[in-house]
Write a protein that holds these residues in place. Sequence first.
Motif, short mmCIF file in Angstrom:
data_model
loop_
_atom_site.label_atom_id
_atom_site.label_comp_id
_atom_site.label_asym_id
_atom_site.label_seq_id
_atom_site.Cartn_x
_atom_site.Cartn_y
_atom_site.Cartn_z
N PHE A 226 1.13 -1.07 0.12
CA PHE A 226 -0.03 0.33 -0.20
C PHE A 226 0.86 1.64 -0.24
O PHE A 226 0.36 2.22 0.14
CB PHE A 226 -0.69 -0.11 0.70
CG PHE A 226 -1.36 -1.43 1.50
CD1 PHE A 226 -2.35 -1.54 0.89
CD2 PHE A 226 -1.52 -1.79 2.65
CE1 PHE A 226 -3.55 -3.27 0.40
CE2 PHE A 226 -2.25 -3.45 3.19
CZ PHE A 226 -2.46 -3.62 2.43
N MET A 334 1.09 6.08 0.62
CA MET A 334 -0.30 5.11 0.99
C MET A 334 -1.37 5.46 -0.47
O MET A 334 -2.16 6.79 -0.28
CB MET A 334 -0.70 5.76 2.54
CG MET A 334 -1.86 4.67 2.56
SD MET A 334 -2.03 4.63 4.77
CE MET A 334 -3.31 3.90 4.60
N ARG A 335 -1.31 4.30 -0.27
CA ARG A 335 -2.54 3.88 -1.52
C ARG A 335 -3.20 5.35 -1.79
O ARG A 335 -3.87 5.78 -1.33
CB ARG A 335 -4.11 3.60 -0.86
CG ARG A 335 -4.40 2.40 -2.10
CD ARG A 335 -3.83 1.31 -2.57
NE ARG A 335 -4.78 0.23 -3.94
CZ ARG A 335 -5.22 -0.75 -3.19
NH1 ARG A 335 -5.84 -1.16 -2.28
NH2 ARG A 335 -5.65 -0.88 -4.82
N PRO A 337 -1.95 7.82 -2.53
CA PRO A 337 -1.62 8.92 -2.15
C PRO A 337 -2.02 10.65 -2.15
O PRO A 337 -1.50 10.67 -3.97
CB PRO A 337 0.46 9.18 -1.83
CG PRO A 337 0.41 7.92 -3.48
CD PRO A 337 -0.46 7.56 -3.86
MO1 MOS Z 1 1.39 2.96 -3.58
S1 MOS Z 1 1.08 4.29 -2.36
O1 MOS Z 1 0.90 3.44 -5.47
O2 MOS Z 1 1.95 1.86 -3.34
#
Ligand code: MOS
Length: 725
Positions: A226, A334-335, A337
């Motif tokens: 993530f 983070m995912r 971002p």
């Molecule tokens: Mo992610 S924040 O694209 O690993």
Amino acid sequence: MPEGRVEGIAKVTGKGKYSAEYDVKDLCYGVLVGSTVPSGKIESINLENAKQVLGVVDIITHLNKETVPGLADEAKIKESRFGLPVFHTDKIFFKGQPIALVIAETLEDAVYAASLVEAKYKTDQFNVDFKKSHPEIPLKEEGKERGDLNNWNNASNIIEAEYTIKAEVHHPMEMHATTAEWISPDKLKLYDKTQGVNGVQKTFAKLFGIPEKNIEVISEFVGGGFGSGLRVWPHALAAVMAAKKVKRPVKLMLTRSQMFAGSGYRPASWQKVKLGADANGKFTGISHQAKNGTSKYENFSEGITRVTRLIYKFDNLKTEAAIVPLNLSTPTWMRGPGDCTGDFAIESAIDELSYKLNQDPLELRLKNLALEKNPETGLPWSTNFLDECLAKGAEMINWKERKSSPKQLVDGDWYTGYGMAVGMWNAGRANASAAIKMTKDGIITVQTAMTDIGTGTGTGMQNIASEITGIPKSNIKIELGNSNLPPAPSQGGSNGMSSVSGAVVEASKALKLKLAEYAALQNSTYKNVTADDILLSDKDIYLKSANSSFISFSEIWENNNLTEIIVDGSSGPGEERKKFSFCSSAAHFCKLKVNIKTGKVKIEKMVCVADGGKIVNDKAAANQMSGAAVGGIGMALMEEQTVDTKLGALIGDDLAGYHFPVNADAPIIQVGFIGKPDPNINPTGAKGLGEVGIIGTAPAIANAIFNAIGKRLRDLPITPDKILG
Ligand code: MOS
């Protein structure tokens, strides 16, 4: 039935090894000791009691460490951009900062000895409270101002509001861990949990002043990331320093609790949005201000306002951003971002505007989407089917059941609401390479250094190799996550499939042409053929156009005395990036119930429809989206890294104290794809999906809560106290 993942059996049976699971001869164990104060200086460290523990091999502190060349002095520290100069300073920047590393024969010895390390500090003032006013560092804008704010500042329809989001922690299932072994004084081998083995290689090459090729990084299986695996964290350097000092391999795994301050998090944020529209709902302008927390030793910016510049046609736009240094560890991507943070604010404001205008929020968005060109660069989108995502998603959630005003669907204490939001992400691509090895039995192995963090990269590579070569998937093996394999970028920013797919296409074509070269020695119809003319099967090569062209692999192997064939291919971005802009996008819909007596939110259904270009593997892609939706539910309703502002400490730093959705909190999540390949982005047309699955989820939920109970909640997570408050 859709096929499983290439790594599925290895992962579920435990055969696949995570970085902390490798058995290395003569191994010892490292356990970090963290600072007990959030700010100040170490005055002294007492190691006497710890050293008495049977099994302790050594203890590293800033007083006895062997200097890492890349951290030798202030200038070097700046240059290495490693972040925290672990064991190279007596300064304390946050509570939990590694101040010592105990190395022992067993993990138990090391844990016990670590508990006996005592430090004295000269403490200093600290601030861990993002809410309090504090000095902040203004950032250079992410783009230029458009038009003039005065053009619309007094428009009749204005929404102006502030939005806040608490810090969130990634918490992949697999904890961060490094097993480090110095093979010789300038040769290092690492089993490391990471999203990019080549990135780890580069970092350690810089830190120790040794060639990248002298560093082997293995990350064959990764239990989620993530974003937390996109950089090298202090514990990894600690393990490498330890292995050097004790001249033995050292394994160091963070505890779940140490993961809270040891491998990044999504920083706390504040935003203020002012959005204007004319009487018809056409947006006239937007002002978006944002701040996020960072550490005292590094300036981390999320890029919160980037998404505001992307999705809609705003003729007048101004964005401003700043960061706020706190006595916490450095946050990280983070995912989704930045974009998923910024998107919460603008998609909430747009929803609010829709009620003010009494327009359907979906129609309001359609009216304002920048579907033709990227409003920031002016370049036409190569493809952008966000409008189709909206139409498909509306159908799947049954949007027509939504009431245009709150408190209309009531069943006792439960109020039902519908909400939606959209999300977008710049679709990137980087240089990547892959190799294919083939043996006489017709089995091929596709190889790349790229890691598969659970996204399905390996499975996607298998699909592409099969599609291009014709070889059945059951005869295609995948090897990845090793720096000895052909180099590839880190898996992050939804770049993985977009980057590596081109390389697999090139390597697959190279294999066909290589086999055709051998075939031509026997059959002249193979002379001057192109890769597209050729197909392979489980046992032979043939020309699409000539029935008499079949030549078996075994014949080729025997006639040419071969043991194996190895080909490679690489691929990367080029001229197309000057002609087009590239984006992935998604429309998110939510149907939920709110209990007005208990404040409980029960999500009944989430729908997420994405334009990610070609979908290489339906099952893996759908997993990406539904997983992101679960992350979005956590962001909207549960996840927060709580701080004790008096002690400067994180509280509830375990998985009992940090709430995220479990299966019972995850509703029916329906995923849809537009599935139209992007003809320009790369040879496969896959645009990437990881981020757009979560960009828009949280505002869709907050908007549904408003639709249910008429309460606009602008502070995430929306816990029951806020519903009732
Ligand atoms: Mo992610 S924040 O694209 O690993």
